[in-house]
Each structure stands twice: as structure tokens, then as C-alpha cells.
Design a protein around this motif. Structure first.
Motif, mmCIF file in Angstrom:
data_model
loop_
_atom_site.group_PDB
_atom_site.id
_atom_site.type_symbol
_atom_site.label_atom_id
_atom_site.label_comp_id
_atom_site.label_asym_id
_atom_site.label_seq_id
_atom_site.Cartn_x
_atom_site.Cartn_y
_atom_site.Cartn_z
ATOM 1 N N ILE A 139 49.532 52.024 -9.021
ATOM 2 C CA ILE A 139 50.773 52.093 -9.801
ATOM 3 C C ILE A 139 50.562 51.487 -11.188
ATOM 4 O O ILE A 139 51.076 52.004 -12.185
ATOM 5 C CB ILE A 139 51.915 51.388 -9.046
ATOM 6 C CG1 ILE A 139 52.181 52.113 -7.718
ATOM 7 C CG2 ILE A 139 53.181 51.361 -9.890
ATOM 8 C CD1 ILE A 139 53.174 51.404 -6.818
ATOM 9 N N ARG A 140 49.800 50.412 -11.255
ATOM 10 C CA ARG A 140 49.468 49.826 -12.572
ATOM 11 C C ARG A 140 48.750 50.844 -13.452
ATOM 12 O O ARG A 140 48.994 50.941 -14.659
ATOM 13 C CB ARG A 140 48.574 48.593 -12.397
ATOM 14 C CG ARG A 140 49.264 47.361 -11.869
ATOM 15 C CD ARG A 140 48.336 46.155 -11.924
ATOM 16 N NE ARG A 140 48.898 45.016 -11.235
ATOM 17 C CZ ARG A 140 48.640 44.691 -9.975
ATOM 18 N NH1 ARG A 140 47.801 45.431 -9.268
ATOM 19 N NH2 ARG A 140 49.201 43.635 -9.422
ATOM 20 N N GLN A 141 47.835 51.614 -12.842
ATOM 21 C CA GLN A 141 47.097 52.613 -13.605
ATOM 22 C C GLN A 141 48.033 53.685 -14.145
ATOM 23 O O GLN A 141 47.900 54.124 -15.295
ATOM 24 C CB GLN A 141 46.015 53.249 -12.716
ATOM 25 C CG GLN A 141 45.174 54.317 -13.410
ATOM 26 C CD GLN A 141 44.428 53.784 -14.628
ATOM 27 O OE1 GLN A 141 43.981 52.629 -14.631
ATOM 28 N NE2 GLN A 141 44.286 54.609 -15.659
ATOM 29 N N LEU A 142 48.997 54.105 -13.338
ATOM 30 C CA LEU A 142 49.981 55.091 -13.808
ATOM 31 C C LEU A 142 50.768 54.544 -14.984
ATOM 32 O O LEU A 142 51.045 55.261 -15.954
ATOM 33 C CB LEU A 142 50.933 55.473 -12.677
ATOM 34 C CG LEU A 142 50.346 56.261 -11.511
ATOM 35 C CD1 LEU A 142 51.432 56.567 -10.488
ATOM 36 C CD2 LEU A 142 49.690 57.552 -11.985
ATOM 37 N N ALA A 143 51.132 53.264 -14.912
ATOM 38 C CA ALA A 143 51.858 52.641 -16.028
ATOM 39 C C ALA A 143 51.004 52.638 -17.281
ATOM 40 O O ALA A 143 51.498 52.927 -18.384
ATOM 41 C CB ALA A 143 52.265 51.218 -15.652
ATOM 42 N N ALA A 144 49.723 52.329 -17.131
ATOM 43 C CA ALA A 144 48.815 52.302 -18.277
ATOM 44 C C ALA A 144 48.660 53.693 -18.897
ATOM 45 O O ALA A 144 48.427 53.819 -20.106
ATOM 46 C CB ALA A 144 47.453 51.762 -17.842
ATOM 47 N N GLU A 145 48.810 54.732 -18.076
ATOM 48 C CA GLU A 145 48.699 56.110 -18.562
ATOM 49 C C GLU A 145 50.000 56.615 -19.182
ATOM 50 O O GLU A 145 50.057 57.732 -19.674
ATOM 51 C CB GLU A 145 48.288 57.025 -17.396
ATOM 52 C CG GLU A 145 46.881 56.732 -16.870
ATOM 53 C CD GLU A 145 46.583 57.465 -15.575
ATOM 54 O OE1 GLU A 145 47.467 58.207 -15.083
ATOM 55 O OE2 GLU A 145 45.474 57.292 -15.037
ATOM 56 N N GLY A 146 51.060 55.799 -19.112
ATOM 57 C CA GLY A 146 52.321 56.172 -19.745
ATOM 58 C C GLY A 146 53.299 56.903 -18.857
ATOM 59 O O GLY A 146 54.277 57.475 -19.354
ATOM 60 N N MET A 147 53.082 56.871 -17.531
ATOM 61 C CA MET A 147 54.009 57.538 -16.626
ATOM 62 C C MET A 147 55.351 56.800 -16.605
ATOM 63 O O MET A 147 55.402 55.583 -16.499
ATOM 64 C CB MET A 147 53.427 57.578 -15.203
ATOM 65 C CG MET A 147 54.370 58.126 -14.139
ATOM 66 S SD MET A 147 54.906 59.833 -14.434
ATOM 67 C CE MET A 147 53.380 60.727 -14.050
ATOM 68 N N THR A 148 56.430 57.546 -16.708
ATOM 69 C CA THR A 148 57.771 56.979 -16.584
ATOM 70 C C THR A 148 58.034 56.717 -15.105
ATOM 71 O O THR A 148 57.838 57.605 -14.270
ATOM 72 C CB THR A 148 58.820 57.950 -17.137
ATOM 73 O OG1 THR A 148 58.446 58.357 -18.455
ATOM 74 C CG2 THR A 148 60.191 57.317 -17.165
ATOM 75 N N MET A 149 58.490 55.503 -14.770
ATOM 76 C CA MET A 149 58.656 55.148 -13.362
ATOM 77 C C MET A 149 59.893 54.301 -13.136
ATOM 78 O O MET A 149 60.242 53.463 -13.974
ATOM 79 C CB MET A 149 57.426 54.385 -12.851
ATOM 80 C CG MET A 149 56.150 55.208 -12.831
ATOM 81 S SD MET A 149 54.760 54.334 -12.059
ATOM 82 C CE MET A 149 54.246 53.274 -13.421
ATOM 83 N N VAL A 150 60.535 54.529 -12.000
ATOM 84 C CA VAL A 150 61.574 53.641 -11.486
ATOM 85 C C VAL A 150 61.096 53.174 -10.121
ATOM 86 O O VAL A 150 60.806 54.001 -9.241
ATOM 87 C CB VAL A 150 62.937 54.336 -11.365
ATOM 88 C CG1 VAL A 150 63.982 53.359 -10.809
ATOM 89 C CG2 VAL A 150 63.392 54.874 -12.714
ATOM 90 N N ILE A 151 61.007 51.867 -9.944
ATOM 91 C CA ILE A 151 60.405 51.300 -8.738
ATOM 92 C C ILE A 151 61.383 50.338 -8.085
ATOM 93 O O ILE A 151 61.781 49.335 -8.695
ATOM 94 C CB ILE A 151 59.100 50.549 -9.065
ATOM 95 C CG1 ILE A 151 58.122 51.451 -9.838
ATOM 96 C CG2 ILE A 151 58.448 50.013 -7.790
ATOM 97 C CD1 ILE A 151 56.915 50.713 -10.398
ATOM 98 N N VAL A 152 61.782 50.630 -6.863
ATOM 99 C CA VAL A 152 62.512 49.655 -6.054
ATOM 100 C C VAL A 152 61.465 48.779 -5.374
ATOM 101 O O VAL A 152 60.570 49.283 -4.687
ATOM 102 C CB VAL A 152 63.382 50.359 -4.988
ATOM 103 C CG1 VAL A 152 63.918 49.334 -3.978
ATOM 104 C CG2 VAL A 152 64.531 51.095 -5.639
ATOM 105 N N THR A 153 61.563 47.484 -5.580
ATOM 106 C CA THR A 153 60.535 46.603 -5.029
ATOM 107 C C THR A 153 61.097 45.230 -4.702
ATOM 108 O O THR A 153 62.031 44.752 -5.353
ATOM 109 C CB THR A 153 59.342 46.458 -6.003
ATOM 110 O OG1 THR A 153 58.336 45.643 -5.397
ATOM 111 C CG2 THR A 153 59.770 45.832 -7.326
#
Length: 281
Positions: A196-210
Motif C-alpha cells: 500500500i505504501r508503494q501505491l501511495a508513492a506511485e500517486g494512487m488515490t486511496m481511501v483506507i479504513v484502518t
């Protein structure tokens, strides 16, 4: 972390949802911008998972409006109701990828077969192209040799990364995660969080319930604290968690906040305290 655009990818306005007499969402407003990582936190029953499921109509709201890249997905305001065909709803929903707590993979299919199912059936992608993309995604998830394996041959952490790859195969605009590590033993969480960190670094827009407050503190551009069906407060993690402006939030993240104070409000994300789960839910 990549720059966040001013463009709104997902917008929810006045979202309400009830189960009988239980009002779980009480007029929620939230915008998510392109490239932004938003983490929804809060106690069990606060409405965060219900809100996430409303975002792509896995759960039908009672009232409100949902737009994805400006295209209306849902609108119900008083007697006004948007009527879309199932094909129109599906076209808008394709812009979202949803990763669940319990993976939702097909146990009788291999990793590659799980990933290529939707591209083959929904997008009519040629099989050779879909399989090549699936293997590329497995490599991105750190699983280059898992393509031929069945779920019984894989750990929970590996299965969750395959579930992420399956959603990425549809090239979504935004990824929605519902407690992506809650079904995993602590030693298996790391690889999923790294993906998930890698996706964030690639600029993916995300909403995460955690419930992983330390992970949210490190990764999120914005944390949204939900309480009793509303957005009680939101903001950048290091400002939000250390401000003590909301007593309910302060109580929820108490132990983490005490650890974070030792680092100071301007501590770099890499120096965030260990992941802490004040209330799983």
C-alpha cells in the motif's frame, strides 16, 4: 509521497444511512483529491466501513449524493432521485477498486486466474494481454512466482496482495481499502502495508479504513476521525493527532498520542512510532 492535485476524484455529500432505527451515517460530507491518501479512523460502529461501502454503492445510502470524477453515481435528495441504468452504474463503479478484509478471492483458481477474471469478462481484454499484466502486477506486489499457486498454497498476506493486484488489473481511478490487514497475523501485515505504501508513492488515490494508527500517521495525507456517524474532525495526521482539539479523538488515540509527543509535531513520517491499534473495528 507524490503531490496532491486540486481535482476532486470522489465527492460524497450529505450521505445518510440507517438500519431500522439505527442511524449509522448522519449526513457525511467528504471530498478526496487526485493523488490523496485518506485514512478513515474511529471506534467500531462509528460509520467508517459503512461510508466506504457507500462510496461505490456496495451499500445503498438513504440520502445524499456521490460523484466519481464528476460523474454522478448516486443522488437522493428528498423526493429527487437520480435514475441510472445498471450499465451506467457499472461504468462509474469501474473507476473504483475495493479491497476487503477477507480477500474475496476464488479458492478454486490460481493467483493469475483470480487477477485476469474481471479484465477478461468485463473489459474483454485478450487473454495473453491479461495474463502478462497479471504477472507484472504480481511482481509489483512482491510475488513474482505465485502466479500458478492456489490460495491453499499461499499465506494470508500473500492472498491480500493478490487481491490488491486483482483490483489494480482494472486500472481504477481510486482504491478503497476496508481494514486490509485486520484478518492477518501481525507478522504477515508488513508486506501488505508495504504494498500500500508503494501505491501511495506511485500517486494512487486511496481511501483506507484502518485501525492501524501508526500506519495512518505515516502514510495518510489526511486522517478523518469518524464518531457516531459523522466526520468529527479531520486534517494532516501530525497536526490532528497532537492537537487535542477533539476529546473523543484524544481518548481514541491516547497511547499513540503519548508516544508521538516524544517525537514532536514536525517529526518526519519515517520516524513515526510503532503501529498501535487502540480499537480494532
Amino acid at each position: 509521497m507524490t503531490a496532491i492535485s486540486t481535482e476532486v476524484v470522489l465527492s460524497v455529500r450529505g450521505i445518510e444511512k440507517s438500519y431500522g432505527k439505527q442511524h449509522v451515517l448522519c449526513g457525511v460530507d467528504l471530498d478526496v483529491h487526485r493523488g490523496e491518501v485518506v485514512c478513515l479512523i474511529g471506534a467500531s460502529g462509528s460509520g467508517k466501513t459503512s461510508l466506504l461501502r457507500c462510496m461505490n454503492l456496495l451499500m445503498q445510502p438513504d440520502q445524499g449524493e456521490i460523484l466519481i470524477e464528476g460523474a454522478p453515481l448516486f443522488r437522493c435528495k428528498g423526493t429527487e432521485r437520480l435514475k441510472l441504468s445498471s450499465r451506467q452504474v457499472s461504468a462509474v463503479r469501474l473507476k473504483t477498486g475495493m479491497v476487503f478484509q477477507n480477500f474475496n478471492l476464488f479458492p478454486h483458481r490460481t493467483a493469475v486466474e483470480n487477477i485476469i477474471e474481471a479484465p477478461l469478462v468485463v473489459k474483454k481484454v485478450p487473454r495473453a494481454e491479461a495474463e502478462a499484466q497479471a504477472r507484472e502486477l504480481l511482481t509489483r506486489m512482491g510475488l513474482p512466482d505465485a502466479g500458478h499457486k492456489y490460495l491453499s498454497q499461499l499465506s494470508g498476506g500473500q492472498q491480500q496482495r493478490i487481491a490488491i493486484a486483482r483490483e489494480l488489473a482494472m486500472q481504477p481511478t481510486i482504491m478503497l481499502f476496508d481494514e486490509p490487514t485486520s484478518a492477518l497475523d501481525p507478522e504477515l501485515e508488513g508486506d501488505v502495508l508495504a504494498a500500500i505504501r508503494q501505491l501511495a508513492a506511485e500517486g494512487m488515490t486511496m481511501v483506507i479504513v484502518t485501525h492501524e494508527i501508526g500506519f495512518a500517521y505515516e502514510l495518510a495525507d489526511r486522517m478523518v476521525f469518524m464518531d457516531q456517524g459523522v466526520v468529527a474532525t479531520s486534517g494532516p495526521p501530525r497536526e490532528l493527532l497532537l492537537a487535542d482539539a477533539n476529546p473523543r479523538l484524544a481518548a481514541f488515540v491516547g497511547r499513540f498520542t503519548e508516544q508521538a509527543r516524544l517525537l514532536g509535531p514536525l517529526a518526519a513520517p519515517a520516524a513515526a512510532p510503532p503501529t498501535t491499534s487502540p480499537n480494532k473495528g
